[in-house]
Design an enzyme around this catalytic site. Structure first.
Site, PDB file in Angstrom:
ATOM      1  N   HIS A 186       0.853  -1.191   0.000  1.00  0.00           N
ATOM      2  CA  HIS A 186       0.000   0.000   0.000  1.00  0.00           C
ATOM      3  C   HIS A 186       0.882   1.230   0.000  1.00  0.00           C
ATOM      4  CE1 HIS A 186      -3.108   2.855   1.120  1.00  0.00           C
ATOM      5  NE2 HIS A 186      -3.951   1.951   0.654  1.00  0.00           N
TER       6      HIS A 186
ATOM      7  N   ASP B 178      -7.901  -5.322   0.071  1.00  0.00           N
ATOM      8  CA  ASP B 178      -8.458  -6.176  -0.977  1.00  0.00           C
ATOM      9  C   ASP B 178      -8.095  -7.643  -0.849  1.00  0.00           C
ATOM     10  OD1 ASP B 178      -9.858  -4.246  -2.389  1.00  0.00           O
ATOM     11  OD2 ASP B 178      -8.011  -3.504  -3.288  1.00  0.00           O
TER      12      ASP B 178
HETATM   13  N1  ACO Z   1       4.197  -7.686  -4.780  1.00  0.00           N
HETATM   14  C1  ACO Z   1       5.557  -7.688  -4.882  1.00  0.00           C
HETATM   15  N2  ACO Z   1       6.345  -6.594  -4.709  1.00  0.00           N
HETATM   16  C2  ACO Z   1       5.714  -5.431  -4.434  1.00  0.00           C
HETATM   17  C3  ACO Z   1       4.315  -5.359  -4.309  1.00  0.00           C
HETATM   18  C4  ACO Z   1       3.538  -6.541  -4.485  1.00  0.00           C
HETATM   19  N3  ACO Z   1       2.202  -6.514  -4.387  1.00  0.00           N
HETATM   20  N4  ACO Z   1       3.949  -4.090  -4.033  1.00  0.00           N
HETATM   21  C5  ACO Z   1       5.092  -3.380  -3.991  1.00  0.00           C
HETATM   22  N5  ACO Z   1       6.161  -4.196  -4.225  1.00  0.00           N
HETATM   23  C6  ACO Z   1       7.581  -3.804  -4.183  1.00  0.00           C
HETATM   24  C7  ACO Z   1       7.971  -3.043  -5.438  1.00  0.00           C
HETATM   25  O1  ACO Z   1       8.448  -3.903  -6.452  1.00  0.00           O
HETATM   26  C8  ACO Z   1       9.035  -2.110  -4.894  1.00  0.00           C
HETATM   27  O2  ACO Z   1      10.231  -2.864  -4.746  1.00  0.00           O
HETATM   28  P1  ACO Z   1      11.676  -2.128  -4.930  1.00  0.00           P
HETATM   29  O3  ACO Z   1      11.742  -1.105  -3.832  1.00  0.00           O
HETATM   30  O4  ACO Z   1      12.657  -3.224  -4.811  1.00  0.00           O
HETATM   31  O5  ACO Z   1      11.638  -1.512  -6.299  1.00  0.00           O
HETATM   32  C9  ACO Z   1       8.546  -1.778  -3.487  1.00  0.00           C
HETATM   33  O6  ACO Z   1       7.739  -2.901  -3.096  1.00  0.00           O
HETATM   34  C10 ACO Z   1       7.721  -0.489  -3.424  1.00  0.00           C
HETATM   35  O7  ACO Z   1       6.641  -0.622  -4.375  1.00  0.00           O
HETATM   36  P2  ACO Z   1       6.019   0.594  -5.180  1.00  0.00           P
HETATM   37  O8  ACO Z   1       5.368   0.098  -6.416  1.00  0.00           O
HETATM   38  O9  ACO Z   1       7.059   1.690  -5.327  1.00  0.00           O
HETATM   39  O10 ACO Z   1       4.945   1.114  -4.141  1.00  0.00           O
HETATM   40  P3  ACO Z   1       3.735   2.073  -4.469  1.00  0.00           P
HETATM   41  O11 ACO Z   1       3.426   2.785  -3.222  1.00  0.00           O
HETATM   42  O12 ACO Z   1       4.013   2.908  -5.685  1.00  0.00           O
HETATM   43  O13 ACO Z   1       2.538   1.085  -4.882  1.00  0.00           O
HETATM   44  C11 ACO Z   1       0.723  -0.416  -4.738  1.00  0.00           C
HETATM   45  C12 ACO Z   1       1.551   0.672  -4.021  1.00  0.00           C
HETATM   46  C13 ACO Z   1       0.256   0.079  -6.114  1.00  0.00           C
HETATM   47  C14 ACO Z   1      -0.510  -0.723  -3.903  1.00  0.00           C
HETATM   48  C15 ACO Z   1       1.603  -1.677  -4.883  1.00  0.00           C
HETATM   49  O14 ACO Z   1       1.975  -2.155  -3.607  1.00  0.00           O
HETATM   50  C16 ACO Z   1       0.909  -2.781  -5.688  1.00  0.00           C
HETATM   51  O15 ACO Z   1       0.999  -2.784  -6.922  1.00  0.00           O
HETATM   52  N6  ACO Z   1       0.188  -3.717  -5.023  1.00  0.00           N
HETATM   53  C17 ACO Z   1      -0.564  -4.732  -5.720  1.00  0.00           C
HETATM   54  C18 ACO Z   1      -1.883  -4.166  -6.215  1.00  0.00           C
HETATM   55  C19 ACO Z   1      -2.884  -3.916  -5.110  1.00  0.00           C
HETATM   56  O16 ACO Z   1      -3.062  -4.745  -4.215  1.00  0.00           O
HETATM   57  N7  ACO Z   1      -3.555  -2.763  -5.174  1.00  0.00           N
HETATM   58  C20 ACO Z   1      -4.567  -2.363  -4.187  1.00  0.00           C
HETATM   59  C21 ACO Z   1      -4.068  -1.223  -3.360  1.00  0.00           C
HETATM   60  S1  ACO Z   1      -5.179  -0.827  -2.070  1.00  0.00           S
HETATM   61  C22 ACO Z   1      -6.448  -0.030  -2.840  1.00  0.00           C
HETATM   62  O17 ACO Z   1      -6.340   0.621  -3.824  1.00  0.00           O
HETATM   63  C23 ACO Z   1      -7.724  -0.185  -2.212  1.00  0.00           C
END
Ligand code: ACO
Length: 439
Positions: A311, A368
């Site tokens: 998140h 979720d």
């Molecule tokens: N699985 C694996 N790795 C992940 C995940 C995941 N679900 N989420 C983040 N990471 C990793 C990234 O690869 C990144 O790694 P790095 O630092 O080595 O490059 C690090 O964690 C940070 O991730 P970001 O994408 O920079 O975080 P951001 O805050 O931009 O994204 C998000 C947040 C979009 C929710 C992301 O965690 C994600 O894509 N999750 C999966 C989709 C999801 O569940 N969305 C629902 C969100 S809640 C909502 O909207 C109600």
């Protein structure tokens, strides 16, 4: 203009031999923000922050999140309290009006929701012209946008009473549209809203009642839907709410604004994640090798992500996920369901919570992760999961729109840092083409 307390502290920026003082704004919970409004005028600098990872786009009194401590409060009230002691309609009122309703206010608000629950009959025919298999989220955003053609426009210039009615209308009608879209998708006759049913019971009845098999409304399912809707009702400046504020800042009417929020929510990185989670859990269950998928999620060269994990704001366990997980476990055991996807989800969480990749990045289950399993158990079809999220988020969008138009908001118009080509001559390849265009 609504702002935090200002100017007790400041920060000093040194740039090109000059010192510029930037005021610090303090929120009611002690969070501090640099006020950079005058930065460009005094230094020529803009700030750059793709995805607004560290930018407060506004001051707001609606929702407080402390992502490090896993705290979520609506209008100051902890989410755990609201789930225990209120209904979704109470929470909708709280978000939109600022306080929980008195008995009379609750009655008046419920009446207003009832009076505005029908869609214009002419809009009903629109459902006939979407292709079979159209995603209900696409139908929903289109229908909400179309409301502007059927109901009086409401925007920043509208009187308070019109705004009240239109806010209630959008919260109530969208529920009817959602249920109609579902009935259309399965080829069953639509079921109209009933004044004798509560908000959530009414929705379940419109979804599942049929002329040949009356729907039995279970009090437990209604309670659960209230819980799920309360947990999703607002989450401050998330992607769809930011879309609502951005679109609304151009003084667009309420319906187009909410339609934009609905479209933003449909993405798999946002509201679409609840459907994506179930699809992924099913795939992992069919494959049987959970470790393989964990490895894929950790692989920088693989775009695969664990849906329902991570998140932008929560760097501790999402308080909503904690409540949903418990409700999910209880409900499934009460109805005697042995959904194998719950076991897969539990196992993924267990592995992730003990794996340094997830621990170091503070990646916990988000709201979720368990929501879809619960919706499945309640009989909600998968392609309606994101629609459920949209219904729940409506009061939040409406509250932010109302707050935004009541403030002296400027039209949202960020700057950029141009990194394209510098001044170019027109190339030889274009010379002589002008006359061809005229022919
Ligand atoms: N699985 C694996 N790795 C992940 C995940 C995941 N679900 N989420 C983040 N990471 C990793 C990234 O690869 C990144 O790694 P790095 O630092 O080595 O490059 C690090 O964690 C940070 O991730 P970001 O994408 O920079 O975080 P951001 O805050 O931009 O994204 C998000 C947040 C979009 C929710 C992301 O965690 C994600 O894509 N999750 C999966 C989709 C999801 O569940 N969305 C629902 C969100 S809640 C909502 O909207 C109600």
């Amino acid at each position: 203009m609504m702002t935090g307390e200002k100017y007790k502290e400041s920060a000093v920026l040194k740039f090109e031999g000059r010192e510029v003082e930037l005021p610090v704004v303090v929120g009611t919970e002690g969070d501090k923000a640099l006020d950079i409004k005058q930065l460009r005028a005094s230094t020529g600098l803009v700030t750059i922050d793709p995805g607004f990872v560290n930018t407060a786009s506004c001051c707001s009194q609606i929702t407080y999140i402390d992502g490090d401590r896993g705290i979520l409060r609506y209008r100051g009230i902890p989410i755990e309290e609201l789930v225990k002691k209120s209904t979704f309609v109470d929470v909708a009122y709280l978000l939109v009006h600022g306080t929980l309703p008195t008995e009379q206010e609750r009655l008046d608000f419920s009446c207003m929701l009832n009076l505005n629950s029908m869609i214009h009959e002419d809009m009903r025919h629109f459902f006939d012209h979407f292709p079979q298999g159209a995603h209900p989220m696409h139908i929903l955003s289109t229908m909400i946008n179309a409301m502007a053609a059927f109901y009086p426009n409401v925007d920043v210039n509208t009187t308070a009473s019109n705004i009240e009615q239109s806010c209630a209308r959008v919260i109530s009608i969208v529920r009817t549209i959602a249920a109609f879209a579902y009935k259309k998708s399965i080829g069953e006759p639509i079921v109209y809203p009933r004044h004798d049913l509560s908000y959530c019971a009414n929705f379940l009845n419109m979804m599942f009642d049929s002329p040949v098999q009356p729907y039995h409304i279970s009090a437990e399912t209604v309670r659960l839907l209230n819980v799920l809707f309360i947990l999703h009702a607002d989450h401050e400046q998330n992607c769809s709410t930011s879309a609502v504020r951005a679109i609304g800042s151009a003084q667009v009417n309420l319906y187009a604004t909410i339609s934009a929020g609905t479209s933003a929510l449909s993405g798999p990185l946002h509201g679409g994640a609840n459907q994506a989670v179930i699809e992924q859990l099913r795939m992992i269950h069919a494959d049987g090798d959970i470790e393989k998928f964990i490895k894929m999620a950790k692989d920088k060269n693989n775009p695969f992500r664990l849906m329902g994990f991570g998140h932008r704001v929560y760097k501790a366990y999402d308080p909503r996920a904690a409540i949903i997980r418990k409700e999910c476990e209880n409900y499934l055991s009460r109805i005697g369901s042995n959904d194998p996807l719950l076991n897969v989800a539990r196992r993924i969480e267990e592995i992730a919570l003990n794996d340094s990749y997830f621990v170091d990045r503070c990646l916990y289950p988000n709201v979720d992760f368990y929501t879809g399993i619960l919706y499945r158990a309640m009989g909600i079809p998968e392609n309606m999961f994101t629609v459920m999220f949209a219904l729940a988020r409506l009061p939040g969008w409406v509250a932010h729109w109302k707050e935004m138009i009541g403030d002296e908001t400027k039209i949202v118009r960020p700057r950029q840092l141009y990194v394209g080509r510098t001044l170019q001559e027109v190339g030889e390849e274009l010379e002589g083409r002008a006359s061809t265009f005229l022919l």
